[in-house]
Every structure is written in C-alpha cells, then in structure tokens.
Design a protein around this motif. Structure first.
Motif, PDB file in Angstrom:
ATOM      1  N   PHE A 175       0.806  -1.218   0.000  1.00 25.11           N
ATOM      2  CA  PHE A 175       0.000   0.000   0.000  1.00 25.11           C
ATOM      3  C   PHE A 175       0.840   1.268   0.000  1.00 25.11           C
ATOM      4  N   ARG A 176       2.161   1.109  -0.140  1.00 26.33           N
ATOM      5  CA  ARG A 176       3.020   2.287  -0.246  1.00 26.33           C
ATOM      6  C   ARG A 176       2.919   2.921  -1.626  1.00 26.33           C
ATOM      7  N   ASN A 177       2.460   2.123  -2.614  1.00 33.14           N
ATOM      8  CA  ASN A 177       2.256   2.641  -3.967  1.00 33.14           C
ATOM      9  C   ASN A 177       0.838   2.281  -4.391  1.00 33.14           C
ATOM     10  N   PRO A 178      -0.165   3.038  -3.911  1.00 28.28           N
ATOM     11  CA  PRO A 178      -1.561   2.666  -4.157  1.00 28.28           C
ATOM     12  C   PRO A 178      -1.939   2.658  -5.626  1.00 28.28           C
ATOM     13  N   GLU A 179      -1.302   3.522  -6.452  1.00 24.81           N
ATOM     14  CA  GLU A 179      -1.627   3.551  -7.876  1.00 24.81           C
ATOM     15  C   GLU A 179      -1.219   2.236  -8.547  1.00 24.81           C
ATOM     16  N   LYS A 180      -0.028   1.746  -8.217  1.00 20.44           N
ATOM     17  CA  LYS A 180       0.423   0.475  -8.789  1.00 20.44           C
ATOM     18  C   LYS A 180      -0.446  -0.672  -8.306  1.00 20.44           C
ATOM     19  N   LEU A 181      -0.790  -0.655  -7.025  1.00 14.41           N
ATOM     20  CA  LEU A 181      -1.639  -1.721  -6.489  1.00 14.41           C
ATOM     21  C   LEU A 181      -2.995  -1.740  -7.176  1.00 14.41           C
ATOM     22  N   GLU A 182      -3.580  -0.563  -7.370  1.00 10.70           N
ATOM     23  CA  GLU A 182      -4.879  -0.491  -8.038  1.00 10.70           C
ATOM     24  C   GLU A 182      -4.791  -1.019  -9.466  1.00 10.70           C
ATOM     25  N   GLN A 183      -3.707  -0.692 -10.157  1.00  6.97           N
ATOM     26  CA  GLN A 183      -3.536  -1.179 -11.523  1.00  6.97           C
ATOM     27  C   GLN A 183      -3.350  -2.690 -11.544  1.00  6.97           C
ATOM     28  N   ASP A 184      -2.562  -3.211 -10.593  1.00 11.30           N
ATOM     29  CA  ASP A 184      -2.353  -4.656 -10.520  1.00 11.30           C
ATOM     30  C   ASP A 184      -3.667  -5.384 -10.238  1.00 11.30           C
ATOM     31  N   MET A 185      -4.475  -4.848  -9.323  1.00 16.19           N
ATOM     32  CA  MET A 185      -5.758  -5.472  -8.999  1.00 16.19           C
ATOM     33  C   MET A 185      -6.718  -5.392 -10.179  1.00 16.19           C
ATOM     34  N   ASP A 186      -6.679  -4.277 -10.905  1.00 21.78           N
ATOM     35  CA  ASP A 186      -7.532  -4.135 -12.080  1.00 21.78           C
ATOM     36  C   ASP A 186      -7.136  -5.156 -13.143  1.00 21.78           C
ATOM     37  N   ASN A 187      -5.839  -5.325 -13.350  1.00 30.98           N
ATOM     38  CA  ASN A 187      -5.370  -6.319 -14.319  1.00 30.98           C
ATOM     39  C   ASN A 187      -5.794  -7.730 -13.906  1.00 30.98           C
ATOM     40  N   LEU A 188      -5.715  -8.006 -12.597  1.00 35.69           N
ATOM     41  CA  LEU A 188      -6.127  -9.325 -12.106  1.00 35.69           C
ATOM     42  C   LEU A 188      -7.610  -9.567 -12.353  1.00 35.69           C
ATOM     43  N   MET A 189      -8.435  -8.576 -12.039  1.00 33.88           N
ATOM     44  CA  MET A 189      -9.877  -8.748 -12.232  1.00 33.88           C
ATOM     45  C   MET A 189     -10.209  -8.892 -13.714  1.00 33.88           C
ATOM     46  N   ARG A 190      -9.514  -8.159 -14.568  1.00 28.76           N
ATOM     47  CA  ARG A 190      -9.750  -8.300 -16.010  1.00 28.76           C
ATOM     48  C   ARG A 190      -9.400  -9.713 -16.474  1.00 28.76           C
ATOM     49  N   TYR A 191      -8.336 -10.257 -15.918  1.00 31.79           N
ATOM     50  CA  TYR A 191      -7.961 -11.632 -16.275  1.00 31.79           C
ATOM     51  C   TYR A 191      -9.010 -12.617 -15.790  1.00 31.79           C
ATOM     52  N   LEU A 192      -9.466 -12.465 -14.529  1.00 31.38           N
ATOM     53  CA  LEU A 192     -10.445 -13.389 -13.967  1.00 31.38           C
ATOM     54  C   LEU A 192     -11.783 -13.322 -14.695  1.00 31.38           C
ATOM     55  N   LEU A 193     -12.114 -12.137 -15.197  1.00 30.91           N
ATOM     56  CA  LEU A 193     -13.409 -11.937 -15.851  1.00 30.91           C
ATOM     57  C   LEU A 193     -13.296 -11.922 -17.372  1.00 30.91           C
ATOM     58  N   ARG A 194     -12.187 -12.428 -17.889  1.00 32.83           N
ATOM     59  CA  ARG A 194     -11.911 -12.292 -19.316  1.00 32.83           C
ATOM     60  C   ARG A 194     -12.962 -12.978 -20.189  1.00 32.83           C
ATOM     61  N   GLU A 195     -13.625 -14.005 -19.684  1.00 32.37           N
ATOM     62  CA  GLU A 195     -14.619 -14.717 -20.482  1.00 32.37           C
ATOM     63  C   GLU A 195     -16.033 -14.186 -20.263  1.00 32.37           C
ATOM     64  N   ASN A 196     -16.186 -13.207 -19.386  1.00 32.78           N
ATOM     65  CA  ASN A 196     -17.506 -12.613 -19.147  1.00 32.78           C
ATOM     66  C   ASN A 196     -17.848 -11.632 -20.260  1.00 32.78           C
ATOM     67  N   THR A 197     -19.049 -11.757 -20.813  1.00 32.35           N
ATOM     68  CA  THR A 197     -19.531 -10.838 -21.836  1.00 32.35           C
ATOM     69  C   THR A 197     -20.974 -10.472 -21.525  1.00 32.35           C
ATOM     70  N   THR A 198     -21.421  -9.381 -22.118  1.00 29.84           N
ATOM     71  CA  THR A 198     -22.818  -8.981 -21.932  1.00 29.84           C
ATOM     72  C   THR A 198     -23.762 -10.064 -22.444  1.00 29.84           C
ATOM     73  N   LEU A 199     -23.414 -10.641 -23.612  1.00 28.02           N
ATOM     74  CA  LEU A 199     -24.244 -11.710 -24.173  1.00 28.02           C
ATOM     75  C   LEU A 199     -24.278 -12.920 -23.235  1.00 28.02           C
ATOM     76  N   GLY A 200     -23.130 -13.255 -22.669  1.00 30.43           N
ATOM     77  CA  GLY A 200     -23.085 -14.375 -21.743  1.00 30.43           C
ATOM     78  C   GLY A 200     -23.895 -14.116 -20.491  1.00 30.43           C
ATOM     79  N   TRP A 201     -23.858 -12.876 -20.000  1.00 28.28           N
ATOM     80  CA  TRP A 201     -24.648 -12.527 -18.817  1.00 28.28           C
ATOM     81  C   TRP A 201     -26.133 -12.640 -19.109  1.00 28.28           C
ATOM     82  N   LEU A 202     -26.573 -12.118 -20.278  1.00 33.11           N
ATOM     83  CA  LEU A 202     -27.984 -12.207 -20.643  1.00 33.11           C
ATOM     84  C   LEU A 202     -28.434 -13.662 -20.771  1.00 33.11           C
ATOM     85  N   ARG A 203     -27.563 -14.497 -21.381  1.00 30.86           N
ATOM     86  CA  ARG A 203     -27.921 -15.907 -21.505  1.00 30.86           C
ATOM     87  C   ARG A 203     -28.063 -16.567 -20.144  1.00 30.86           C
ATOM     88  N   SER A 204     -27.163 -16.202 -19.175  1.00 31.49           N
ATOM     89  CA  SER A 204     -27.223 -16.820 -17.855  1.00 31.49           C
ATOM     90  C   SER A 204     -28.478 -16.396 -17.078  1.00 31.49           C
TER      91      SER A 204
END
Length: 227
Positions: free
Chosen positions: A190-219
């Motif tokens: 937490f000494r570099n909050p900007e880097k941490l936020e970017q790293d967490m954003d990249n992680l969430m994008r990776y975890l949610l990479r297969e999520n799409t609006t069409l897939g959500w509507l189908r579910s």
C-alpha cells in the motif's frame, strides 16, 4: 472495486462493523456474511469470497458476554474462511488467511451437556504477519506468535511461538524461521496505491476475461448447469 461492489460494500458490508478503517477491498460481496456486534477492522482489509465459498465473520452473545473480533491493518481473508467468536479473537496486522480456514474461540457445546457451551471458550490471539495455510483450523485458547506460518490443513490446538513454521494435527513446530532476514509484509503493497490499483484491475480483467454482456444475458434468461 467497481461501482456496484463499492455501493454494496458501503451500503451493507461497512455498516456491519463497529469500526472499519479506510481502503477495504471486497470481491463477491454478496458472499460475505457479518453477524453480531463487536467486530472491528483496521485499514486495507481484503475480504475475498466467491460463489459457493462464503466468508463469515460472526460473534455470539451468551448472557452478558458478547464475542468480539478485532482485525488489524492490511489483513487478507480468503474465500470460504469462517471466523466465529464467543469471547474474543484478535488478528494482528499483515496477517494472511488462506481459503477455507476456520477460527473459533469456542467448542460451542460442552463435552457432556450438548445443550450448552458452559466453559468451553477461551480467547484467540493471532500475532502480526502470520500466515494461515489453506483449511487451517485454529481452536480456542490458542496464541500464534508473529511471523509464524501454519501449514495447510493443520489443526492448531496449542500455542505456536513466533518466527516458526508449524504443521500437522495437532500442529507442531517443524522449522524455525531465520529472524536475521527481513520480512516483507503486506503493508508494503500500500506504499504505492496507484500500482496496487492497476495490478488489482489487471487481475480482475484476467479473472473476468470470459464474461460478456451476451453471456450474462444468456445466464439470466437461459441458465445452464455451469452458471
């Protein structure tokens, strides 16, 4: 956190704490349960749940005694972990709790009187910078010293000293840590909050990479067995 998570946390999660420091980060907030009073946490608490892996923080009132859970700064609590207090559980800053751990300061039922807790409760103290491995269990009356590591699947029934690795059922010290080496704690993230936020954003994008609006509507309208 995205906008929906932030709203949910501010509306339902944060108010459940008696006090809560800044910087809380929550994943899958609908799978977080916080019951009872006397629950406090410091800054940068990370609560990570997932569907089917509920995180529960709960206290229980018995007569005039109400359990307490006191969590320090920069603590990580992973999916499936339950922390339940009849008396008091203190978790030191920078502690990491892996998935599916169970921490309880009570047996909840007496050996012979299965209708009452009686005296089967004693406080738990987990020191700073402790690491609990996957599916570790910490029982009543236990103190775990700072920097120590509890191996995956271990059952802690007696005190574990600082600066060691303990494992097994019941957990025993298997190795001492080299205290001449520096411990890099979670708080350094937490000494570099900007880097941490970017790293967490990249992680969430990776975890949610297969999520799409069409897939959500189908579910929603035509869910399958894997949704």
């Amino acid at each position: 956190m995205d906008g929906w998570n932030r709203f949910y946390v501010n509306r339902f999660i944060a108010p459940a704490f008696d006090s809560l420091g800044p910087g809380i980060d929550v994943s899958s907030p609908k799978n977080i349960e916080i019951w009872g009073g006397g629950i406090t946490a410091g800054s940068h608490l990370h609560l990570h749940a997932s569907r089917g892996s509920l995180v529960r923080l709960a206290t229980w009132r018995t007569g005039e005694r109400e359990g307490r859970i006191d969590i320090g700064d920069c603590v990580l609590i992973s999916p499936g972990t339950h922390i339940v207090a009849s008396e008091e559980i203190v978790i030191g800053s920078d502690t990491m709790i892996a998935s599916n751990c169970y921490i309880s300061d009570s047996d909840w039922h007496d050996t012979y009187d299965r209708t009452a807790e009686l005296d089967k409760h004693r406080p738990i103290r987990i020191g700073e910078n402790v690491w609990l491995g996957v599916r570790a269990i910490v029982g009543k009356g236990v103190t775990i010293g700072e920097n120590s590591i509890i191996g995956a699947g271990s059952v802690v029934t007696r005190d574990i000293p600082a600066n060691c690795i303990a494992a097994g059922n019941p957990a025993r010290v298997v190795r001492e840590l080299d205290t001449t080496r520096e411990f890099k704690r979670r708080s350094t993230l937490f000494r570099n909050p900007e880097k941490l936020e970017q790293d967490m954003d990249n992680l969430m994008r990776y975890l949610l990479r297969e999520n799409t609006t069409l897939g959500w509507l189908r579910s929603v309208f035509s869910p399958s067995g894997t949704d």
